[in-house]
Scaffold this motif. Structure first.
Motif, PDB file in Angstrom:
ATOM      1  N   UNK A   1       0.818  -1.214   0.000  1.00  7.48           N
ATOM      2  CA  UNK A   1       0.000   0.000   0.000  1.00  7.48           C
ATOM      3  C   UNK A   1       0.848   1.258   0.000  1.00  7.48           C
ATOM      4  N   UNK A   2       2.164   1.113  -0.224  1.00  4.90           N
ATOM      5  CA  UNK A   2       3.089   2.243  -0.111  1.00  4.90           C
ATOM      6  C   UNK A   2       3.407   2.910  -1.437  1.00  4.90           C
ATOM      7  N   UNK A   3       2.666   2.598  -2.490  1.00  8.23           N
ATOM      8  CA  UNK A   3       2.909   3.232  -3.768  1.00  8.23           C
ATOM      9  C   UNK A   3       2.551   4.704  -3.739  1.00  8.23           C
ATOM     10  N   UNK A   4       3.112   5.489  -4.647  1.00  7.04           N
ATOM     11  CA  UNK A   4       2.796   6.917  -4.698  1.00  7.04           C
ATOM     12  C   UNK A   4       1.327   7.126  -5.040  1.00  7.04           C
ATOM     13  N   UNK A   5       0.768   6.228  -5.873  1.00 11.17           N
ATOM     14  CA  UNK A   5      -0.642   6.337  -6.254  1.00 11.17           C
ATOM     15  C   UNK A   5      -1.534   5.386  -5.487  1.00 11.17           C
ATOM     16  N   UNK A   6      -1.013   4.772  -4.427  1.00 11.94           N
ATOM     17  CA  UNK A   6      -1.806   3.829  -3.642  1.00 11.94           C
ATOM     18  C   UNK A   6      -1.278   2.412  -3.757  1.00 11.94           C
ATOM     19  N   UNK A   7      -2.181   1.451  -3.800  1.00 12.77           N
ATOM     20  CA  UNK A   7      -1.792   0.042  -3.779  1.00 12.77           C
ATOM     21  C   UNK A   7      -1.175  -0.398  -5.100  1.00 12.77           C
TER      22      UNK A   7
END
Length: 409
Positions: A109-115
């Motif tokens: 869940x740590x992506x810049x755009x979410x999951x």
């Protein structure tokens, strides 16, 4: 009347018999079709996963897959990957139907755009491939996690925990980061490592330990003159208990990571994390304490915005901390008082988070090694007030959403 009653009973018996037969036939049909339906679902998944395990003859479900996936939650939490989860696992079979490897899908869940959802294949302790199944990363930056230049580097890597580098991968456990997309690269690496740990735990003889990073380099920056850094008796228990301590002082977005005694006990170095502008990637800092004064400040890791929050790593910001009295800090642009941090102009969110990270460490220090009565709850609340400063003509971080927030290239 007796005739009518007899007919009612007969009709009831007939309806009951018909219902029983219908249910039995339905159960039989379900039993007959369950296998083909399940295999059809596997085949559908295989079309997506085939790219990560091109040599597999077929794929099949594992009998205890749900149990393994459920158990993985505690495993990932133990290894520090709380933001990741395993979402699927399939057996990869050879021509005879024998399992020769596995496909594992995981999310972070740590992506810049979410999951971000990824899948990897593993055979004989090596990765057979990698794919970014789904992501909402920035076009031209984080979205490159789906491009061959990035995905192809995973094939052939050992099924061991990976790290990423910006200076060119030199070992089996390194991958090249996506230029300008540190947050995305970090999230992908986390998800891949979650899948690798799942494989190791269930099929590889046990999950490897996650080595604790040696932060001596940063600690010595935070405490100039530190020749010896040593563990403290009971530190692990104190750090574990710090979660409830910080909750008491409304510092729930902060954690105490480590504390070391310096030079045989003349002082301490404390490392903490807090959530800044990069919401899914907390930054980590360290500061030293000696004789009631801060000895210095160091940034261990950060993915804050270049030109904004990332200025926390610059000497102009770092140099202000040495000599300040150990006490609750507030942040303010141009702040020079002993309890003020001269905030980063245009980076309200980061500046406030830095104050909270330091305050978390000070609360921990005072509660365990100093004077707990000196902890000022009102000052902590004041330090948490993002309206207290850190704005500039260019606007605060809140207003600069169009800037590249992916970290330093």
């Amino acid at each position: 009347m007796a005739n009518k009653k007899s007919n009612t009973i007969l009709n009831t018996i007939i309806l009951t018999a018909v219902s029983i037969i219908a249910v039995a036939l339905l159960a039989l049909v379900n039993q007959i079709t369950a296998g083909p339906i399940a295999q059809a679902e596997v085949n559908q998944k295989a079309e997506v996963y085939k790219v990560v395990y091109a040599d597999s003859h077929s794929f099949s479900e594992l009998d205890n897959a749900e149990e393994m996936i459920s158990n993985s939650e505690s495993l990932l939490a133990e290894k520090g990957l709380n933001g990741c989860k395993i979402v699927d696992v399939l057996a990869a079979n050879d021509a005879s139907g024998k399992t020769e490897g596995y496909i594992i899908a995981a999310t972070s869940n740590a992506g810049y755009g979410g999951e971000i959802q990824i899948a990897i294949g593993i055979k004989d302790g090596k990765l057979t491939g990698f794919s970014s199944i789904s992501n909402n990363e920035t076009a031209g930056l984080g979205s490159k996690c789906s491009e061959p230049e990035f995905t192809e580097q995973f094939k052939g890597k050992d099924a061991s925990l990976l790290t990423f580098t910006k200076s060119g991968a030199k070992s089996e456990t390194e991958i090249d980061a996506i230029s300008g997309a540190t947050i995305t690269t970090n999230a992908v690496t986390q998800a891949v490592n979650a899948a690798i740990l799942f494989y190791q735990d269930n099929f590889g003889g046990g999950a490897q330990d996650v080595a604790k990073a040696d932060l001596s380099e940063f600690y010595k920056k935070a405490y100039p003159g530190a020749n010896e850094l040593s563990d403290i008796d009971g530190a692990a228990e104190k750090i574990k208990a710090s979660a409830s301590l910080l909750e008491e002082y409304s510092l729930t977005d902060c954690t105490v990571e480590e504390i070391k005694a310096v030079n045989g006990g003349e002082g301490y170095v404390i490392s903490t994390t807090a959530v800044g502008f990069a919401k899914t990637s907390p930054f980590q800092i360290a500061f030293g304490i000696k004789d009631g004064k801060l000895t210095g400040f160091a940034v261990v890791s950060s993915m804050e915005s270049p030109g904004y929050g990332a200025k926390m790593e610059e000497e102009a910001f770092i140099s202000q901390f040495a000599g300040k009295t150990v006490g609750i800090m507030t942040q303010k642009v141009g702040g020079t008082a002993d309890n003020e941090i001269d905030a980063i102009a245009g980076a309200t969110i980061t500046s406030n988070a830095i104050a909270r990270a330091i305050n978390a460490g000070i609360v921990f220090y005072q509660a365990n090694f100093g004077d707990a009565s000196a902890i000022d709850k009102e000052a902590i609340a004041s330090g948490a007030d993002a309206s207290s400063g850190a704005t500039a003509p260019g606007g605060s971080q809140n207003q600069n959403q169009n800037q590249n927030q992916h970290g330093k290239e």
